[in-house]
Design an enzyme around this catalytic site. Structure first.
Site, PDB file in Angstrom:
ATOM      1  N   LYS A   1     -17.681  -0.835   5.703  1.00 42.89           N
ATOM      2  CA  LYS A   1     -18.025  -1.920   4.902  1.00 42.89           C
ATOM      3  C   LYS A   1     -19.585  -2.137   4.523  1.00 42.89           C
ATOM      4  O   LYS A   1     -19.960  -1.980   3.506  1.00 42.89           O
ATOM      5  CB  LYS A   1     -17.410  -3.116   5.340  1.00 42.89           C
ATOM      6  CG  LYS A   1     -17.682  -4.338   4.148  1.00 42.89           C
ATOM      7  CD  LYS A   1     -17.257  -5.764   4.703  1.00 42.89           C
ATOM      8  CE  LYS A   1     -17.268  -6.636   3.693  1.00 42.89           C
ATOM      9  NZ  LYS A   1     -16.550  -7.933   3.991  1.00 42.89           N
TER      10      LYS A   1
ATOM     11  N   MET B   1      24.154   9.014   2.451  1.00 48.69           N
ATOM     12  CA  MET B   1      24.017  10.027   3.393  1.00 48.69           C
ATOM     13  C   MET B   1      24.275   9.892   4.755  1.00 48.69           C
ATOM     14  O   MET B   1      24.990  10.867   5.464  1.00 48.69           O
ATOM     15  CB  MET B   1      22.770  10.801   3.094  1.00 48.69           C
ATOM     16  CG  MET B   1      22.424  12.237   3.636  1.00 48.69           C
ATOM     17  SD  MET B   1      23.634  13.303   2.717  1.00 48.69           S
ATOM     18  CE  MET B   1      22.626  13.943   1.582  1.00 48.69           C
TER      19      MET B   1
ATOM     20  N   GLU C   1       0.678  -1.329   0.027  1.00 52.99           N
ATOM     21  CA  GLU C   1       0.043   0.177   0.014  1.00 52.99           C
ATOM     22  C   GLU C   1       0.905   1.334   0.001  1.00 52.99           C
ATOM     23  O   GLU C   1       0.452   2.276  -0.599  1.00 52.99           O
ATOM     24  CB  GLU C   1      -0.949  -0.084   1.162  1.00 52.99           C
ATOM     25  CG  GLU C   1      -2.169  -0.875   0.971  1.00 52.99           C
ATOM     26  CD  GLU C   1      -1.862  -2.446   1.472  1.00 52.99           C
ATOM     27  OE1 GLU C   1      -0.497  -2.568   1.762  1.00 52.99           O
ATOM     28  OE2 GLU C   1      -2.742  -3.148   1.905  1.00 52.99           O
TER      29      GLU C   1
ATOM     30  N   PHE D   1     -11.714  -7.431  13.589  1.00 51.86           N
ATOM     31  CA  PHE D   1     -10.596  -7.881  12.598  1.00 51.86           C
ATOM     32  C   PHE D   1     -10.269  -6.768  11.613  1.00 51.86           C
ATOM     33  O   PHE D   1     -10.924  -6.095  11.027  1.00 51.86           O
ATOM     34  CB  PHE D   1     -10.840  -9.208  11.965  1.00 51.86           C
ATOM     35  CG  PHE D   1      -9.864  -9.513  10.961  1.00 51.86           C
ATOM     36  CD1 PHE D   1      -8.533 -10.118  11.256  1.00 51.86           C
ATOM     37  CD2 PHE D   1     -10.001  -9.613   9.357  1.00 51.86           C
ATOM     38  CE1 PHE D   1      -7.659 -10.524  10.505  1.00 51.86           C
ATOM     39  CE2 PHE D   1      -9.106  -9.992   8.728  1.00 51.86           C
ATOM     40  CZ  PHE D   1      -8.050 -10.568   9.180  1.00 51.86           C
ATOM     41  N   GLN D   2      -8.992  -6.510  11.689  1.00 52.13           N
ATOM     42  CA  GLN D   2      -8.412  -5.457  10.820  1.00 52.13           C
ATOM     43  C   GLN D   2      -8.863  -4.006  10.986  1.00 52.13           C
ATOM     44  O   GLN D   2      -9.173  -3.376   9.845  1.00 52.13           O
ATOM     45  CB  GLN D   2      -8.645  -5.932   9.295  1.00 52.13           C
ATOM     46  CG  GLN D   2      -7.494  -7.154   8.741  1.00 52.13           C
ATOM     47  CD  GLN D   2      -7.144  -7.310   7.499  1.00 52.13           C
ATOM     48  OE1 GLN D   2      -8.192  -6.926   6.575  1.00 52.13           O
ATOM     49  NE2 GLN D   2      -6.106  -7.779   7.095  1.00 52.13           N
TER      50      GLN D   2
END
Lengths: 175, 583
Positions: B162, B484, B50, B112-113
């Site tokens: 959802k 760096m 993502e 969940f999630q």
């Protein structure tokens, strides 16, 4: 609280979930302690007014004020100078009041113009609505009796009203 | 009016906003929105992580100016896109991110999630929304795009539970509508500059004998490059372009001074230090530009133009603050100066320009070319890519030494050709951002110039590029180090190299790239560099990765150490030696 660093902001916001967290978060992110915060819906149910008192110097506050105004839900921000606004705070306290103390607490509350809201076997529930400084004094004087529970609302404030009619042009006045 | 589901409404809303592509990855909570996507003309690019989706959306927005769109699921999908959100917030990139959320009734139950996505992203988005009913969807999407692209652009997140999009759930039924406009009572960006301030600025400009235009990323966001050119040419004032503004003013213009700041060139840094007027346009006085703000441009009066009032006075109190859109304000300034007499009202600045020319001659950017048998110089590789590619090539970079060398040694002639993570400094930005840029500008050649450390963070998105036939070119400058960080350890930590060695051979970049479906090459000698780039340029059916083995010891110069004054710029051995040659 240092008076020079005391600032009262009146913030008109959209009455939406999470707005208070957005506003408070901007102060928290900069490590500013919010001294007092009061929030409730206004006469227009779409909006709420947040009165927030912070103890911070003017320069950093100006930046926070600008950042606050960037929040999409913030509609208007006013800084209320103590001399130009009316401030109020409500205190409720449960105080130990056994025997002779009971009448002393009642008397003190009456002197301050407060109210006795409830009476228990050995306690009194009192309230006072006044300017924050008077509420401070009341709290200090209650303390020796033994404060069992204390709740203050945080201050709310609105600008003072105009005392003289606005100057109108002759033409506007005659019409 | 037709009754549709929230999921259909969401996709229809995106179509009406003109979205042509979504970068994303589906999951349980967002599935009901992915289903109607199958019937939509909107292209979907399936990423491998993502974070990639977010940076792709940013790359797309960088080059097109239109909001990039990413769509991911709840919980880990949402947390994985927090870095791109923060990146876009810091760099004012317009972006709209749709995240799935657990059903409204389950919110707050540690389902969940589930995670508190709006809470987590509160401080890294311009605004975010939690949709609570299907009816809110068209209005919310409309508002999200409006907020993302107007005012100071930025990322907006829309969290969608959802049940409000699930066709099987009655909560998702709604009557379709499309709002003509969005009512946001607290959101009214100021576009026009205040006429009195414009006049004050014009007068200040016309009295200044040592002025510098300090052009920032806001020039690009406001599509103000042409206006900037007009202002600079009308007044004859030289222009520095910050890291976020590279390309906003052509590097080959006689008034171009290049990049200022921590790794800016001597002339750009010193011209700002010595100027009597700093005309800051869409720039925010970032600490990487100012060095120690107390010693920055001490003698200068400041005109500061920004669409965000909170930027004015944040670091430096301006003498003339102007809130407004950069393009509009510059046009207003040009008009005011023309009315005052245009070029004729400008004082004689020949002495200032002569001083600048002298600095440019004495302290150009310079590195020591490698001797035969030595490792490649990274600056040489960047010059070669620059010289072997079309003028309007888009270059994206990660973060670190390669990023600074790319900004220093590329010659930008066109706006929106440099895609860079400036404010947040996000390693791993280059590859997904290049993919997004190529999707936005398929007509352009897109090169990602990446470091080996950065490459290892997001290289898997090359799988996305291969599968979606997005033919970007990637140059990996492999110096086997987090370069760096190594440079700072060398200069400021007595060469105590703590945890910066990466190995030159593990992973095998060529095999890795090939495994992801790319064409891959390894280049070790100066003679191979040009031909390898030419070969990469010819491949247009899949991504190409060219690994360049470059000199580990090479450092980015000039350098102003963090927190130091810009007066104490360190030139580095090659530039110092060059300046002695001239004296």
């Amino acid at each position: 609280m240092n008076a020079a660093q005391h600032h009262t902001l009146s913030v008109l916001v959209e009455n939406k979930a999470g707005v208070l967290a957005r506003v408070a978060g901007l102060f928290a992110r900069r490590g500013f302690n919010i001294y007092s915060l009061a929030v409730a819906p206004t006469e227009d149910e779409r909006f709420s007014r947040i009165t927030v008192v912070v103890d911070v110097e003017s320069a950093p506050l100006e930046q926070v004020r600008k950042q606050l105004f960037k929040l999409i839900n913030v509609i208007e921000i006013q800084e209320l100078a103590p001399g130009d606004s009316i401030e109020r705070e409500l205190l409720m306290a449960t105080v130990r009041a056994e025997g002779a103390q009971r009448s002393q607490v009642i008397e003190l509350t009456a002197v301050f113009g407060g109210k006795v809201l409830d009476v228990g076997h050995d306690e009194l529930l009192v309230s006072l609505e006044d300017v924050p400084e008077r509420v401070d004094d009341f709290e200090d004087l209650l303390r020796p009796f033994g404060i069992v529970n204390l709740q203050r609302t945080g201050r709310i404030a609105l600008p003072k009203l105009r005392k003289v009619p606005p100057v109108r042009s002759a033409r506007a006045a005659s019409s | 009016m037709d009754e549709i589901t929230g999921g259909e409404a969401l996709i229809r809303s995106l179509e009406l906003e003109g979205v042509e592509v979504i970068f994303g990855l589906p999951g349980g909570a967002i599935l009901p929105v992915y289903d109607p996507l199958l019937d939509s003309p909107i292209r979907h690019i399936l990423v491998r992580h993502e974070q990639g989706a977010g940076h792709m959306a940013e790359g797309y927005a960088h080059v097109t100016g239109r909001p990039g769109v990413a769509m991911v699921t709840s919980g880990p999908g949402a947390t994985n896109i927090v870095t791109p959100l923060c990146d876009a917030f810091m760099d004012s990139i317009p972006m709209v991110v749709i995240t799935g959320q657990v059903p409204t009734k389950a919110i707050g139950s540690d389902a969940f999630q589930e995670c508190d996505t709006t809470g987590i992203t509160l401080s890294v988005t311009k605004h975010n929304f939690l949709v609570t009913s299907a009816e809110e969807i068209p209005w919310t999407i409309r508002a999200a795009f409006h907020i993302a692209r107007t005012g100071r652009p930025g990322p907006v997140l829309v969290d969608v539970p959802k049940d409000v999009v699930d066709p099987k759930n009655p909560n998702s039924r709604m009557r379709w509508y499309w709002p003509d406009e969005v009512d946001l009572p607290g959101y009214k960006p100021t576009v026009q500059g205040h006429p009195r301030k414009i006049q004050e600025a014009a007068e200040l400009i016309s009295r200044s004998v040592r002025p510098v235009i300090y052009a920032g990323g806001g020039i690009l966001k406001a599509r103000a490059s042409e206006a900037l050119l007009e202002l600079a040419e009308l007044t004859g004032i030289p222009v520095v372009t910050t890291l976020m503004a590279r390309g906003a003013f052509p590097d080959d213009h006689e008034l171009a001074l290049g990049m200022p700041g921590m790794h800016g060139n001597y002339t750009a840094v010193t011209a700002m230090q010595k100027c009597d007027l700093l005309i800051a346009l869409g720039s925010r006085f970032d600490d990487r530009v100012t060095g120690n703000p107390a010693t920055f441009a001490r003698d200068a009066k400041v005109i500061h133009v920004d669409i965000d009032p909170a930027e004015l006075g944040k670091v430096r109190t301006p003498d003339v603050p102007i809130v407004g859109d950069c393009r509009v304000v510059i046009e207003q300034l040009v008009e005011a100066i023309r009315k005052m007499g245009g070029r004729d009202c400008q004082p004689d600045r020949s002495e200032w320009m002569a001083t600048i020319r002298d600095w440019q001659r004495r302290y150009p950017l310079r590195y020591e070319p490698s001797l035969p048998g030595e490792d490649l110089k990274p600056q040489f590789v960047i010059e070669q890519i620059r010289d072997h590619t079309p003028d309007d090539t888009i270059v994206s970079v990660g973060v670190g030494q390669h990023q600074m060398w790319a900004s220093q040694y590329w010659r930008f002639r066109h706006p929106h050709t440099f895609v860079c993570s400036g404010g947040l400094g996000t390693m791993g930005f280059a590859i997904p951002a290049a993919i997004g840029a190529k999707v936005g500008r398929p007509d352009r050649m897109v090169w990602a110039i990446d470091g080996d450390g950065c490459f290892q963070m997001t290289a898997q998105e090359l799988v996305t590029a291969t599968c979606e036939r997005i033919p970007i070119k990637v140059a990996v400058l492999n110096n086997a180090y987090l370069g760096m960080v190594r440079q700072w350890q060398e200069l400021f930590y007595e060469e105590r190299y703590s945890e910066v060695y990466l190995s030159p051979d593990i992973p095998d970049y060529v095999k890795w790239a090939e495994a992801m479906g790319c064409e891959a090459m390894r280049v070790e000698t100066p003679e191979e560099v040009g031909p390898a780039i030419e070969k990469a340029n010819e491949i247009d059916d899949r991504p190409v990765v060219v690994e360049f083995r470059v000199d580990t010891r090479e450092k980015v110069y000039p350098m102003v150490p963090a927190g130091a004054s810009n007066d104490d710029i360190i030139l580095g051995p090659a530039i110092s030696k060059g300046s002695e040659d001239h004296d």
